[in-house]
Design a protein around this motif. Structure first.
Motif, PDB file in Angstrom:
ATOM      1  N   ASP A 164       1.129  -0.965   0.013  1.00 27.92           N
ATOM      2  CA  ASP A 164      -0.307  -0.278  -0.254  1.00 27.92           C
ATOM      3  C   ASP A 164       0.399   1.424  -0.218  1.00 27.92           C
ATOM      4  O   ASP A 164       0.159   2.545  -0.755  1.00 27.92           O
ATOM      5  CB  ASP A 164      -1.477   0.393   0.945  1.00 27.92           C
ATOM      6  CG  ASP A 164      -2.585   1.322   1.173  1.00 27.92           C
ATOM      7  OD1 ASP A 164      -3.248   0.728   0.429  1.00 27.92           O
ATOM      8  OD2 ASP A 164      -2.011   2.027   1.757  1.00 27.92           O
ATOM      9  N   ALA A 165       1.737   0.977   0.694  1.00 30.53           N
ATOM     10  CA  ALA A 165       3.035   2.561   0.541  1.00 30.53           C
ATOM     11  C   ALA A 165       3.175   3.218  -0.614  1.00 30.53           C
ATOM     12  O   ALA A 165       3.477   3.540  -0.866  1.00 30.53           O
ATOM     13  CB  ALA A 165       3.532   1.828   1.763  1.00 30.53           C
ATOM     14  N   ALA A 166       3.821   1.688  -1.538  1.00 32.54           N
ATOM     15  CA  ALA A 166       4.578   1.457  -2.852  1.00 32.54           C
ATOM     16  C   ALA A 166       2.862   2.408  -3.554  1.00 32.54           C
ATOM     17  O   ALA A 166       4.186   3.296  -4.181  1.00 32.54           O
ATOM     18  CB  ALA A 166       5.193   0.189  -3.111  1.00 32.54           C
ATOM     19  N   ALA A 167       1.951   1.810  -3.576  1.00 31.58           N
ATOM     20  CA  ALA A 167       1.099   2.192  -4.343  1.00 31.58           C
ATOM     21  C   ALA A 167       1.191   3.843  -4.601  1.00 31.58           C
ATOM     22  O   ALA A 167       0.588   4.437  -5.018  1.00 31.58           O
ATOM     23  CB  ALA A 167      -0.358   1.982  -3.769  1.00 31.58           C
ATOM     24  N   THR A 168       0.517   4.000  -3.312  1.00 27.97           N
ATOM     25  CA  THR A 168       0.900   6.418  -1.883  1.00 27.97           C
ATOM     26  C   THR A 168       1.847   6.360  -2.793  1.00 27.97           C
ATOM     27  O   THR A 168       2.328   7.706  -3.153  1.00 27.97           O
ATOM     28  CB  THR A 168       0.983   6.000  -0.909  1.00 27.97           C
ATOM     29  OG1 THR A 168      -0.275   5.501  -0.366  1.00 27.97           O
ATOM     30  CG2 THR A 168       0.884   7.253  -0.232  1.00 27.97           C
ATOM     31  N   PHE A 169       2.939   5.832  -2.553  1.00 31.65           N
ATOM     32  CA  PHE A 169       4.716   7.096  -2.675  1.00 31.65           C
ATOM     33  C   PHE A 169       4.671   6.979  -4.566  1.00 31.65           C
ATOM     34  O   PHE A 169       4.482   7.555  -5.513  1.00 31.65           O
ATOM     35  CB  PHE A 169       5.566   5.029  -2.667  1.00 31.65           C
ATOM     36  CG  PHE A 169       6.893   6.031  -3.018  1.00 31.65           C
ATOM     37  CD1 PHE A 169       7.294   6.943  -1.850  1.00 31.65           C
ATOM     38  CD2 PHE A 169       8.235   5.207  -4.225  1.00 31.65           C
ATOM     39  CE1 PHE A 169       9.087   7.694  -2.366  1.00 31.65           C
ATOM     40  CE2 PHE A 169       9.385   5.971  -4.177  1.00 31.65           C
ATOM     41  CZ  PHE A 169       9.370   6.182  -2.931  1.00 31.65           C
ATOM     42  N   LYS A 170       3.881   5.244  -5.886  1.00 37.22           N
ATOM     43  CA  LYS A 170       3.878   5.884  -6.809  1.00 37.22           C
ATOM     44  C   LYS A 170       3.030   6.834  -7.303  1.00 37.22           C
ATOM     45  O   LYS A 170       3.254   7.518  -8.538  1.00 37.22           O
ATOM     46  CB  LYS A 170       3.248   4.255  -7.535  1.00 37.22           C
ATOM     47  CG  LYS A 170       2.942   4.556  -9.378  1.00 37.22           C
ATOM     48  CD  LYS A 170       2.712   3.138  -9.684  1.00 37.22           C
ATOM     49  CE  LYS A 170       2.179   3.464 -10.896  1.00 37.22           C
ATOM     50  NZ  LYS A 170       1.823   1.790 -11.402  1.00 37.22           N
ATOM     51  N   GLU A 171       1.580   6.737  -6.320  1.00 34.83           N
ATOM     52  CA  GLU A 171       0.971   7.953  -7.105  1.00 34.83           C
ATOM     53  C   GLU A 171       1.575   9.464  -6.758  1.00 34.83           C
ATOM     54  O   GLU A 171       0.988  10.777  -7.003  1.00 34.83           O
ATOM     55  CB  GLU A 171      -0.300   7.934  -5.979  1.00 34.83           C
ATOM     56  CG  GLU A 171      -1.242   9.190  -6.096  1.00 34.83           C
ATOM     57  CD  GLU A 171      -2.370   8.956  -7.339  1.00 34.83           C
ATOM     58  OE1 GLU A 171      -3.289  10.319  -7.405  1.00 34.83           O
ATOM     59  OE2 GLU A 171      -1.842   7.692  -8.166  1.00 34.83           O
ATOM     60  N   LEU A 172       2.275   9.659  -5.273  1.00 35.34           N
ATOM     61  CA  LEU A 172       2.995  10.835  -5.643  1.00 35.34           C
ATOM     62  C   LEU A 172       4.251  11.283  -6.760  1.00 35.34           C
ATOM     63  O   LEU A 172       3.797  12.345  -6.423  1.00 35.34           O
ATOM     64  CB  LEU A 172       3.968  10.531  -3.867  1.00 35.34           C
ATOM     65  CG  LEU A 172       3.226  11.444  -2.731  1.00 35.34           C
ATOM     66  CD1 LEU A 172       4.335  10.346  -1.436  1.00 35.34           C
ATOM     67  CD2 LEU A 172       3.302  12.378  -2.278  1.00 35.34           C
ATOM     68  N   LEU A 173       4.820  10.385  -7.111  1.00 31.57           N
ATOM     69  CA  LEU A 173       5.886  10.290  -7.591  1.00 31.57           C
ATOM     70  C   LEU A 173       5.280  10.317  -9.309  1.00 31.57           C
ATOM     71  O   LEU A 173       5.964  10.516 -10.378  1.00 31.57           O
ATOM     72  CB  LEU A 173       6.881   9.526  -7.471  1.00 31.57           C
ATOM     73  CG  LEU A 173       7.293   9.714  -6.347  1.00 31.57           C
ATOM     74  CD1 LEU A 173       8.418   8.276  -5.983  1.00 31.57           C
ATOM     75  CD2 LEU A 173       8.605  11.407  -7.098  1.00 31.57           C
ATOM     76  N   THR A 174       4.027  10.415  -9.818  1.00 28.72           N
ATOM     77  CA  THR A 174       3.608  10.010 -11.095  1.00 28.72           C
ATOM     78  C   THR A 174       1.991  11.035 -11.323  1.00 28.72           C
ATOM     79  O   THR A 174       1.721  11.569 -12.360  1.00 28.72           O
ATOM     80  CB  THR A 174       2.506   9.219 -11.421  1.00 28.72           C
ATOM     81  OG1 THR A 174       2.327   8.103 -10.657  1.00 28.72           O
ATOM     82  CG2 THR A 174       4.406   8.156 -11.670  1.00 28.72           C
ATOM     83  N   ARG A 175       1.618  12.147  -9.772  1.00 31.99           N
ATOM     84  CA  ARG A 175       0.183  12.253 -10.325  1.00 31.99           C
ATOM     85  C   ARG A 175       0.915  14.030 -11.219  1.00 31.99           C
ATOM     86  O   ARG A 175      -0.245  14.272 -11.940  1.00 31.99           O
ATOM     87  CB  ARG A 175      -0.151  12.271  -9.059  1.00 31.99           C
ATOM     88  CG  ARG A 175      -2.185  13.114  -9.143  1.00 31.99           C
ATOM     89  CD  ARG A 175      -2.718  13.021  -9.900  1.00 31.99           C
ATOM     90  NE  ARG A 175      -3.362  11.237  -9.483  1.00 31.99           N
ATOM     91  CZ  ARG A 175      -4.564  11.013  -9.955  1.00 31.99           C
ATOM     92  NH1 ARG A 175      -4.880  11.748 -11.008  1.00 31.99           N
ATOM     93  NH2 ARG A 175      -5.173   9.693  -9.824  1.00 31.99           N
TER      94      ARG A 175
END
Length: 352
Positions: free
Chosen positions: A185-196
């Motif tokens: 879940d943290a990886a999913a949030t991290f991805k959202e932060l770095l691609t949105r």
């Protein structure tokens, strides 16, 4: 018949919000409330949260109506119910936490008279994010906190706040968490932060390049397959995004980075190998390759070419084959330069 006459009148959206506010401030923090009374209030709170969900999403019998949704949204943020729900989230039952997650997701997308009220709310209450991120430390509520956080960082002001905070360092730790659900879940949030938010991310990566990629490379070298897979997929997405061209050029000019990618090409998992290839191809394609990178590519030329020729998939991918052919061509054409005398010679990248 009497039941119909004396049935309680449904609460209006404004009354619904006020009642939820009252219950949240009475049921949990008030130690004077006896256990059985608290349980009654929690049951009522559970019912009202579900009722709020029905107003926003509708049910089997009706679609959500614009006016009640607008009134509920305005009153919800005005009364700061968002903060209260976040604060007391761990004390709610799992099913209720799920309802809260759905309600908050919907409210953050509601527009009232053309305005996104949640944008204004978050801009004035950024400390909400300081409450959400440490939620990953609570195994019971971590997934709910993560889902709410991802909805928040859809707003640029919230994403920028998190990116520029010390919380970014904790995200690397969360992705190494032994609890699979928390790490994923943290990886999913991290991805959202770095691609949105492209421009915000590009600025952040440029300003924080050194420490960020030092930590990021640890994810790529993790012993955990899922961590490596998530990290290499996200790295490709970041470096291949046009907004991050300056960061990409900087990354592919590092010999240490290339060595990590060469190791990932040998990973036992085919998907990691493929994702690693899509990043590795940027190193030989770089028209301004540092000499140390050229020399290492030349020194490993025969092994790399043999690997690339054998690197195939059952399903034909024309783009992959074209990229692979280009990488092979680039590596075959490289000319080493002696590190001692700086002359071009057939020394396979070694000094005289």
């Amino acid at each position: 018949m009497k039941g119909l006459i004396f049935r309680a009148k449904p609460l209006t959206p404004v009354e619904l919000v006020h009642q939820i506010h009252h219950l949240l401030t009475v049921a949990f923090p008030n130690s004077d409330v006896k256990d059985y009374k608290r349980q009654e209030k929690v049951r009522e709170l559970t019912r009202l949260i579900h009722e709020m969900k029905i107003v926003l999403y509708g049910d089997d019998n009706s679609e959500p109506a614009t006016e009640p949704c607008a009134k509920l949204t305005q009153e919800f943020f005005k009364e700061d119910i968002f903060r209260l729900l976040i604060f007391y989230l761990p004390q709610l039952e799992p099913g209720v936490r799920q309802d809260v997650t759905h309600v908050l997701a919907n409210l953050q997308r509601q527009r009232v008279h053309g305005r996104n009220i949640s944008d204004e709310y978050l801009e004035n209450n950024l400390d909400i994010l300081d409450m959400l991120i440490p939620g990953y430390d609570d195994p019971e509520a971590a997934i709910s906190y993560g889902a709410i956080l991802r909805d928040c960082i859809r707003h640029q002001v919230a994403a920028k706040y998190v990116l520029e905070s010390d919380h970014m360092k904790t995200f690397f730790n969360y992705q190494h968490d032994p609890n699979f659900d928390i790490a994923s879940d943290a990886a999913a949030t991290f991805k959202e932060l770095l691609t949105r938010h492209k421009s915000t991310v590009a600025e952040y990566l440029n300003n924080n390049y050194d420490w960020f990629f030092e930590e990021y490379n640890k994810l790529l070298e993790s012993h955990n397959y899922i961590t490596r897979r998530n990290a290499i997929q996200l790295l490709g997405a970041m470096l291949l995004d046009r907004s991050n061209t300056a960061v990409m050029v900087r990354y592919v000019s590092s010999l240490d980075n290339m060595r990590i990618l060469m190791n990932l090409l040998r990973d036992s998992n085919k998907q990691i190998q493929l994702q690693a290839f899509h990043v590795f191809k940027l190193f030989p394609a770089n028209q301004n390759k540092p000499q140390d990178i050229i020399n290492v590519l030349v020194a490993n030329r025969s092994k790399l070419l043999r690997f690339l020729h054998e690197f195939t998939f059952d399903k034909v991918d024309e783009q992959f084959e074209a990229d692979k052919a280009q990488v092979i061509k680039e590596i075959e054409s490289l000319v080493p330069r002696c590190l001692t005398c700086a002359s071009s010679k057939n020394c396979e990248g070694l000094s005289c």
